[in-house]
Every structure is written in C-alpha cells, then in structure tokens.
Scaffold this motif. Structure first.
Motif, mmCIF file in Angstrom:
data_model
loop_
_atom_site.group_PDB
_atom_site.id
_atom_site.type_symbol
_atom_site.label_atom_id
_atom_site.label_comp_id
_atom_site.label_asym_id
_atom_site.label_seq_id
_atom_site.Cartn_x
_atom_site.Cartn_y
_atom_site.Cartn_z
ATOM 1 N N PRO A 114 73.239 -0.411 100.506
ATOM 2 C CA PRO A 114 73.551 -1.638 101.226
ATOM 3 C C PRO A 114 72.491 -2.723 101.206
ATOM 4 C CG PRO A 114 72.914 0.061 102.760
ATOM 5 C CD PRO A 114 72.777 0.636 101.406
ATOM 6 N N TYR A 115 72.158 -3.260 100.087
ATOM 7 C CA TYR A 115 71.413 -4.506 99.964
ATOM 8 C C TYR A 115 70.138 -4.552 100.808
ATOM 9 C CZ TYR A 115 75.892 -5.881 97.989
ATOM 10 O OH TYR A 115 77.033 -5.939 97.237
ATOM 11 N N ASN A 116 69.428 -3.449 100.846
ATOM 12 C CA ASN A 116 68.147 -3.405 101.577
ATOM 13 C C ASN A 116 68.284 -3.768 103.055
ATOM 14 O OD1 ASN A 116 66.626 -2.614 99.349
ATOM 15 N ND2 ASN A 116 66.285 -4.728 98.711
ATOM 16 N N ALA A 117 69.471 -3.503 103.618
ATOM 17 C CA ALA A 117 69.693 -3.847 105.034
ATOM 18 C C ALA A 117 68.735 -3.081 105.938
ATOM 19 C CB ALA A 117 71.137 -3.546 105.418
ATOM 20 N N SER A 118 68.522 -1.813 105.642
ATOM 21 C CA SER A 118 67.621 -1.008 106.467
ATOM 22 C C SER A 118 66.174 -1.448 106.275
ATOM 23 C CB SER A 118 67.767 0.478 106.117
ATOM 24 O OG SER A 118 69.088 0.908 106.341
ATOM 25 N N PHE A 119 65.819 -1.794 105.053
ATOM 26 C CA PHE A 119 64.463 -2.246 104.783
ATOM 27 C C PHE A 119 64.171 -3.554 105.520
ATOM 28 C CE2 PHE A 119 61.525 -4.773 102.147
ATOM 29 C CZ PHE A 119 60.416 -3.959 102.212
ATOM 30 N N THR A 120 65.167 -4.414 105.622
ATOM 31 C CA THR A 120 64.994 -5.684 106.335
ATOM 32 C C THR A 120 64.661 -5.444 107.808
ATOM 33 O OG1 THR A 120 66.550 -6.763 104.837
ATOM 34 C CG2 THR A 120 66.097 -7.868 106.920
ATOM 35 N N LYS A 121 65.228 -4.386 108.377
ATOM 36 C CA LYS A 121 65.009 -4.113 109.805
ATOM 37 C C LYS A 121 63.555 -3.791 110.115
ATOM 38 C CE LYS A 121 69.689 -2.382 110.437
ATOM 39 N NZ LYS A 121 70.536 -1.199 110.495
ATOM 40 N N ILE A 122 62.856 -3.149 109.201
ATOM 41 C CA ILE A 122 61.489 -2.744 109.518
ATOM 42 C C ILE A 122 60.518 -3.925 109.516
ATOM 43 C CG2 ILE A 122 61.918 -0.458 108.535
ATOM 44 C CD1 ILE A 122 60.165 -1.182 106.190
ATOM 45 N N ARG A 132 64.773 2.089 113.886
ATOM 46 C CA ARG A 132 66.113 2.303 113.341
ATOM 47 C C ARG A 132 66.126 2.127 111.829
ATOM 48 N NH1 ARG A 132 71.640 -0.988 115.086
ATOM 49 N NH2 ARG A 132 73.091 0.299 113.884
ATOM 50 N N GLY A 133 65.443 1.095 111.354
ATOM 51 C CA GLY A 133 65.390 0.869 109.918
ATOM 52 C C GLY A 133 64.731 2.020 109.175
ATOM 53 N N ILE A 134 63.630 2.527 109.724
ATOM 54 C CA ILE A 134 62.933 3.651 109.086
ATOM 55 C C ILE A 134 63.819 4.887 109.066
ATOM 56 C CG2 ILE A 134 60.967 5.225 109.291
ATOM 57 C CD1 ILE A 134 59.387 2.868 110.490
ATOM 58 N N VAL A 160 58.322 4.299 116.619
ATOM 59 C CA VAL A 160 58.161 3.805 115.248
ATOM 60 C C VAL A 160 57.336 4.793 114.429
ATOM 61 C CG1 VAL A 160 57.205 1.962 113.816
ATOM 62 C CG2 VAL A 160 58.387 1.393 115.929
ATOM 63 N N ARG A 161 56.200 5.208 114.964
ATOM 64 C CA ARG A 161 55.359 6.128 114.178
ATOM 65 C C ARG A 161 56.021 7.501 114.047
ATOM 66 N NH1 ARG A 161 52.086 5.733 118.938
ATOM 67 N NH2 ARG A 161 51.868 7.718 120.055
ATOM 68 N N ARG A 162 56.828 7.895 115.047
ATOM 69 C CA ARG A 162 57.551 9.165 114.934
ATOM 70 C C ARG A 162 58.492 9.141 113.739
ATOM 71 N NH1 ARG A 162 61.829 10.221 119.511
ATOM 72 N NH2 ARG A 162 62.946 8.697 118.230
ATOM 73 N N GLU A 163 59.283 8.080 113.617
ATOM 74 C CA GLU A 163 60.215 7.991 112.505
ATOM 75 C C GLU A 163 59.475 7.876 111.176
ATOM 76 O OE1 GLU A 163 63.221 8.609 112.886
ATOM 77 O OE2 GLU A 163 63.406 8.435 115.049
ATOM 78 N N ALA A 164 58.351 7.163 111.158
ATOM 79 C CA ALA A 164 57.580 7.017 109.924
ATOM 80 C C ALA A 164 57.007 8.362 109.483
ATOM 81 C CB ALA A 164 56.458 6.000 110.129
ATOM 82 N N GLN A 165 56.511 9.157 110.426
ATOM 83 C CA GLN A 165 55.945 10.459 110.085
ATOM 84 C C GLN A 165 57.022 11.419 109.577
ATOM 85 O OE1 GLN A 165 54.084 11.270 113.825
ATOM 86 N NE2 GLN A 165 52.389 9.857 113.447
ATOM 87 N N ILE A 166 58.195 11.365 110.195
ATOM 88 C CA ILE A 166 59.301 12.195 109.715
ATOM 89 C C ILE A 166 59.733 11.739 108.323
ATOM 90 C CG2 ILE A 166 61.708 12.848 110.135
ATOM 91 C CD1 ILE A 166 61.120 12.601 113.131
#
Length: 350
Positions: A114-122, A132-134, A160-166
């Motif tokens: 989906p067009y980097n939609a999740s990447f845009t969120k971060i 959410r994006g991560i 944020v760091r929790r999702e990044a570490q996972i």
C-alpha cells in the motif's frame, strides 16, 4: 402565536424532518456502497493470495497483474481508507499462515502496495502514529524500511520503542540481540515476553553466536531477557548464565533467574550449588521458591533439610518440617521440636 407563525413553525419542522430523512437515506446508500467496495477488495485480495501461493505454472500470476487488479478495486495512493483496509487484510492474513507459504506471502508483500502508507505514519509527530506504522511494517514484513525503524529502538516513548524492538527481531532474528548491550531505556516485562515469543515463532533454531554477544549487556533488563530466551528455547548448555544470577543484588534479576531455572532438571553438583544459594538468599519469598524447586527436582537430602530447621524464618521452618514429616522422617521432626523445651520444664498435656 399567530396563524402565520404556526405555519412557519410547521414548515421549519417539516424541513428539518425532510433533511433528517434525506441524510439517513444518503448514509444508508453510502454504507451499502462502501460495504460492496470493501467486499470487492477483500474478494480480490483473497483470490490474489490464493493464486499466488498455489501458482499455476501454465497461467502464472504476475506482479503487474496483481497491482492492476488492486487498482481496479480502489487501492490507489490517494484513497487512504481503501489502502488502510488492505493493510488490515494483509496483516490478518499474515498472522494465519505458517511454513513455506508464510515466506511466499512475505515476498509478495514486498512487491505490492500500500504505497508506503505505514512508512508515512512513522514520520508523523504523534507517538500513536509512529507505533502503529512500525507495527504495520513488521506485521507485513516490509524489511525495506528496517533502517528507518532501527532509529526508534531508543525512542523516549515506551510504545514506539517497544514496536521498534519487536520489529528488529522480526527482520533480523537472532542477530537483533547484538544491539541489546546498546539499548539505553528499559524493556518492560511485556516487551521481553513479546520479543521471546516472536523469536520462538519466527526463528526456532537458536544461533548461539548472537546470544552469547548479548551476555555482554550490563543492563538489568537485558540480563532478564537473555534468561527468558534460554528458558524458552531450553538451552541446557546455557544454564550457567542463569545460575550465576541467582544471587544477583537486584531482586527482579534474582526473581527471573529463579523462575527460569525451574524449567531445567539439574545435575547433582548443580543442585548442591542451588542448595548453597538457598542458604545465602536473604529474601524469604525467594527462599521458598528455591525450596520448592529443590524438593521437586532432587532426592531427599536429610542433612540439608535438618539444617534448615535451625533457620530464622518460622514459615520456612514449617515447610521444611512438613517435607521431612511427609517423607518418613517424623522422628527427626519430633526430636527437633522436643529440643526446643528445657529438660526440667513441665508440659501440661490434657
């Protein structure tokens, strides 16, 4: 109120009612059309996944065809709602597929919108959007964004760091443990459990090279995480790492070590060490945990238990006495308690 005023009032009421019913009708028509559109997206995506996983060599499904079909049902860069719905479908599908098809789907997700939609969120300001994006990025296995996600491992916001570490565990597996000594902020118990589960589900074959590098961490949360990994993967060769933390100055580290050691059956020599630790640990709750472990995992050591009858904690002494009593050493228990009274004392027994 005059007749003209009454007529004006009635007209206003009727106008409001007409507007109200028109809005209801428009809403129902919109919802009906929206549901049809979502059903088309869901059906199309299901058909794409099915054909991709079980591709017919005589009629192969090409990525260009997949993207054209998704565009035809409304998956376009400007339609954020449809794109977000596709993201939810992708994540839900990914969670239900295992084995070889899991990796096929991972490859597919790297080539379609989906067009980097999740990447845009971060890149947004709010922590919720970042987290959410991560999560969407690692749930869809979009490893092309790994370097950007890596920057959030020490983010000030715990979610944020929790999702990044996972995410790093999902993308890098055991190699992600090499960053453990460099993490600055605490990893909560929930995070530790989630990391261990992801590692176990996605990378069930241990890579000791990276685990041993994690031993260098001086962070208490890092030590606890490593011990939980050893326990989950039942790494018997790494039991000494757990044992050396049974007397750690920090209560929670000791607690984790005691919890993790209970997964393993130890040799006689190691059990003797556990007994020595039991006598040195100051906290009665942790002593009780070790006592239960010793009793459940070794033969009755009468001399050890008799020594514990001379301890300071009355509740632990009662537990020890019960163990001896239930295992055929009633006389030893009676003899100990009789010695508590002077020889010339008079006991009134009715």
């Amino acid at each position: 109120m005059t007749e003209a005023g009454v007529l004006l009032f009635i007209k206003c009421v009727l106008a409001i009612l007409v507007i109200y019913w028109i809005s209801i009708a428009v809403t129902m028509i919109y919802r009906k059309n929206r549901m049809r559109a979502l059903e088309r997206i869901e059906y199309t995506f299901a058909d794409i996944v099915s054909r991709y996983l079980y591709n017919n060599e005589d009629d192969p499904l090409l990525i260009s065809e997949i993207n054209d079909r998704l565009k035809a049902v409304g998956i376009r860069k400007g339609n954020r709602n449809n794109v977000q719905y596709l993201i939810r479908l992708m994540i839900r599908t990914q969670r239900t597929i295992l084995g070889e098809n899991y990796f096929k789907l991972k490859k597919l997700y790297g080539q379609i919108p989906p067009y980097n939609a999740s990447f845009t969120k971060i890149s947004k300001w709010g922590w919720y959007s970042k987290a959410r994006g991560i999560r969407e990025i690692y749930e869809m296995n979009q490893s092309q964004h790994m370097n950007e996600v890596f920057k959030f491992q020490n983010h000030k916001n715990v979610f944020v760091r929790r999702e990044a570490q996972i995410a790093m565990v999902v993308f890098m597996g055991w190699e992600s443990l090499r960053f453990l000594p460099y993490l600055k902020r605490n990893i909560t118990l929930w995070q530790q459990i989630k990391i261990v589960e992801k590692l176990y589900d996605l990378y069930p074959k241990p890579e000791m090279k990276w685990l041993k590098r994690a031993y260098k961490t001086d962070k208490l949360f890092g030590k606890k995480l490593v011990m939980r990994i050893i326990r989950k993967f039942e790494l018997h060769t790494e039991i000494p790492f757990i044992m050396e933390h049974l007397e750690h100055p920090d209560y929670e580290v000791r607690e984790t070590a005691i919890y993790c050691i209970q997964t393993f059956a130890l040799s006689t020599e190691r059990m003797d060490y556990i007994k020595d630790v039991y006598e040195r640990v100051a906290n009665p709750v942790q002593q009780a945990q070790l006592l239960n472990y010793i009793y459940d995992n070794s033969d009755i050591d009468v001399d050890f238990y008799l020594r514990q009858l001379h301890g300071n904690n009355e509740e632990l002494k009662l537990n020890v006495a019960e163990i001896l009593w239930n295992n055929g050493y009633k006389e030893k228990v009676q003899e100990f308690y009789y010695q508590q009274y002077p020889e010339n004392s008079n006991l009134n027994v009715e």
